[in-house]
Design a protein around this motif. Sequence first.
Motif, PDB file in Angstrom:
ATOM      1  N   LYS A 112       0.820  -1.215   0.000  1.00 32.20           N
ATOM      2  CA  LYS A 112       0.000   0.000   0.000  1.00 32.20           C
ATOM      3  C   LYS A 112       0.856   1.267   0.000  1.00 32.20           C
ATOM      4  N   TYR A 113       1.918   1.258   0.815  1.00 35.55           N
ATOM      5  CA  TYR A 113       2.719   2.485   0.957  1.00 35.55           C
ATOM      6  C   TYR A 113       3.972   2.478   0.072  1.00 35.55           C
ATOM      7  N   GLY A 114       4.080   1.449  -0.810  1.00 35.21           N
ATOM      8  CA  GLY A 114       5.249   1.429  -1.707  1.00 35.21           C
ATOM      9  C   GLY A 114       4.909   0.858  -3.066  1.00 35.21           C
ATOM     10  N   ARG A 172      10.876  -5.271   4.181  1.00 34.41           N
ATOM     11  CA  ARG A 172      11.397  -3.950   3.799  1.00 34.41           C
ATOM     12  C   ARG A 172      10.735  -3.473   2.510  1.00 34.41           C
ATOM     13  N   ASP A 173      10.292  -2.212   2.527  1.00 34.25           N
ATOM     14  CA  ASP A 173       9.761  -1.638   1.285  1.00 34.25           C
ATOM     15  C   ASP A 173      10.564  -0.399   0.915  1.00 34.25           C
ATOM     16  N   HIS A 174      10.313   0.124  -0.275  1.00 37.46           N
ATOM     17  CA  HIS A 174      11.028   1.324  -0.732  1.00 37.46           C
ATOM     18  C   HIS A 174      10.015   2.414  -1.051  1.00 37.46           C
ATOM     19  N   GLU A 206      -3.590   5.535  15.379  1.00 33.05           N
ATOM     20  CA  GLU A 206      -2.608   6.558  14.991  1.00 33.05           C
ATOM     21  C   GLU A 206      -2.074   6.283  13.598  1.00 33.05           C
ATOM     22  N   ARG A 207      -1.947   7.344  12.810  1.00 30.60           N
ATOM     23  CA  ARG A 207      -1.422   7.207  11.452  1.00 30.60           C
ATOM     24  C   ARG A 207      -0.362   8.272  11.226  1.00 30.60           C
ATOM     25  N   ALA A 208       0.593   7.968  10.315  1.00 33.85           N
ATOM     26  CA  ALA A 208       1.645   8.943  10.044  1.00 33.85           C
ATOM     27  C   ALA A 208       1.080  10.068   9.175  1.00 33.85           C
ATOM     28  N   VAL A 209       1.644  11.254   9.341  1.00 30.43           N
ATOM     29  CA  VAL A 209       1.190  12.407   8.561  1.00 30.43           C
ATOM     30  C   VAL A 209       1.352  12.111   7.061  1.00 30.43           C
ATOM     31  N   SER A 210       2.463  11.417   6.716  1.00 30.25           N
ATOM     32  CA  SER A 210       2.768  11.154   5.307  1.00 30.25           C
ATOM     33  C   SER A 210       1.728  10.287   4.599  1.00 30.25           C
ATOM     34  N   SER A 211       0.894   9.563   5.377  1.00 31.71           N
ATOM     35  CA  SER A 211      -0.023   8.633   4.726  1.00 31.71           C
ATOM     36  C   SER A 211      -1.457   9.154   4.678  1.00 31.71           C
ATOM     37  N   GLN A 212      -1.630  10.478   4.879  1.00 32.75           N
ATOM     38  CA  GLN A 212      -3.003  10.969   4.999  1.00 32.75           C
ATOM     39  C   GLN A 212      -3.829  10.796   3.725  1.00 32.75           C
ATOM     40  N   GLY A 220      -3.854  -1.848  12.369  1.00 29.68           N
ATOM     41  CA  GLY A 220      -3.075  -3.055  12.057  1.00 29.68           C
ATOM     42  C   GLY A 220      -1.788  -3.174  12.852  1.00 29.68           C
ATOM     43  N   LEU A 221      -1.022  -2.098  12.932  1.00 27.20           N
ATOM     44  CA  LEU A 221       0.274  -2.181  13.623  1.00 27.20           C
ATOM     45  C   LEU A 221       0.099  -2.297  15.130  1.00 27.20           C
ATOM     46  N   TRP A 222      -0.924  -1.622  15.641  1.00 24.03           N
ATOM     47  CA  TRP A 222      -1.176  -1.726  17.086  1.00 24.03           C
ATOM     48  C   TRP A 222      -1.522  -3.171  17.425  1.00 24.03           C
TER      49      TRP A 222
HETATM   50  P1  ADP Z   1      -3.392   1.592   8.411  1.00 28.68           P
HETATM   51  O1  ADP Z   1      -2.363   1.299   7.357  1.00 28.68           O
HETATM   52  O2  ADP Z   1      -4.684   0.861   8.207  1.00 28.68           O
HETATM   53  O3  ADP Z   1      -3.603   3.048   8.639  1.00 28.68           O
HETATM   54  P2  ADP Z   1      -1.529   0.405  10.363  1.00 28.68           P
HETATM   55  O4  ADP Z   1      -1.708   0.283  11.835  1.00 28.68           O
HETATM   56  O5  ADP Z   1      -1.194  -0.824   9.615  1.00 28.68           O
HETATM   57  O6  ADP Z   1      -2.878   1.060   9.832  1.00 28.68           O
HETATM   58  O7  ADP Z   1      -0.399   1.482  10.126  1.00 28.68           O
HETATM   59  C1  ADP Z   1      -0.409   2.678  10.898  1.00 28.68           C
HETATM   60  C2  ADP Z   1       0.231   3.798  10.100  1.00 28.68           C
HETATM   61  O8  ADP Z   1       1.632   3.548   9.947  1.00 28.68           O
HETATM   62  C3  ADP Z   1      -0.282   3.942   8.672  1.00 28.68           C
HETATM   63  O9  ADP Z   1      -1.454   4.703   8.646  1.00 28.68           O
HETATM   64  C4  ADP Z   1       0.889   4.642   8.016  1.00 28.68           C
HETATM   65  O10 ADP Z   1       0.852   6.014   8.348  1.00 28.68           O
HETATM   66  C5  ADP Z   1       2.102   4.042   8.716  1.00 28.68           C
HETATM   67  N1  ADP Z   1       2.694   2.907   7.974  1.00 28.68           N
HETATM   68  C6  ADP Z   1       2.537   1.589   8.255  1.00 28.68           C
HETATM   69  N2  ADP Z   1       3.264   0.820   7.425  1.00 28.68           N
HETATM   70  C7  ADP Z   1       3.913   1.687   6.597  1.00 28.68           C
HETATM   71  C8  ADP Z   1       4.837   1.526   5.514  1.00 28.68           C
HETATM   72  N3  ADP Z   1       5.231   0.311   5.119  1.00 28.68           N
HETATM   73  N4  ADP Z   1       5.309   2.657   4.916  1.00 28.68           N
HETATM   74  C9  ADP Z   1       4.913   3.873   5.320  1.00 28.68           C
HETATM   75  N5  ADP Z   1       4.046   4.098   6.332  1.00 28.68           N
HETATM   76  C10 ADP Z   1       3.552   3.020   6.962  1.00 28.68           C
END
Ligand code: ADP
Length: 265
Positions: free
Chosen positions: A168-170, A191-193, A210-216, A224-226
Amino acid sequence: LRGFAKVTRDVTEKRKAEEEKERLLRELKAAVAARDEFLSMASHELKTPLTSVKLNLRALEHRAEKTVEQTEGAGSRRLVLIHGQIDRLAKLVNSLLDVSRITANRLDFHREEVDLGEVLQDVLGQFKEDLDRAGCALHLRTDTGVVGRWDRLRVDQILSNLLSNAIKYGPGKPVEVDLRRLGKSARLVVRDHGIGISERDQERIFDRFERAVSSQHYGGFGLGLWISRQIAEGLGGSITVHSQPGLGSTFVVELPLSGLPGGEE
Ligand code: ADP
């Protein structure tokens, strides 16, 4: 006398402040409990109709197979779309159910002998189409015989989460997966790029919602990560990330082979 009155006033005010703090804390705890209960109830309620829609759709598909063929694929494309949307909803509901299980301390593990390489192959099989569609080449390196006492479905869940995030993010970038046995532990690296994650966001993304700003601009709920970290830690292991914005991310999962911290039997 004035001094004595001042001390008494100070003590009274301090006690009042303490009482107020305790009252606020009680209210906060009640609000959190109400939210968790709502989450649990709502996700259970959502699960039933969703399962029923999926089953009925399958039944209709069987009956209408002829009609679908006659519509030259347009009907079946719609069906694929509907299935995709139902699966997305089901995934979200399952994540919410996991959240309520974890917050209620009810995440039980069904430990059995699990070959991590086998689980990895299964998951990679499930993601083959997604990898191809996204144009992500897979580079795989695995040790054989990485066997431990884990919960197969829960370990599958961690791998699926990391792989779907890498895609999704690469998109269009290679994904590297490396599985090794290191002493009494298994270590899996994905590992992704892709877009990467800023240093500030790297710890935050393991928190709930919580989500990263970069993925808005990408869809997601930040669960998922939690959940993956709760599973990894529940099995006595860990999950961490190293990343550079714009260059990609590396997620590392370590699991003791015995399923217990330090790898003891
Ligand atoms: P989701 O992807 O559904 O938002 P996750 O808990 O899996 O939830 O991930 C939390 C956040 O971490 C994502 O919203 C994204 O901001 C960041 N993230 C996770 N995996 C990656 C990745 N491989 N590359 C970049 N950002 C990532």
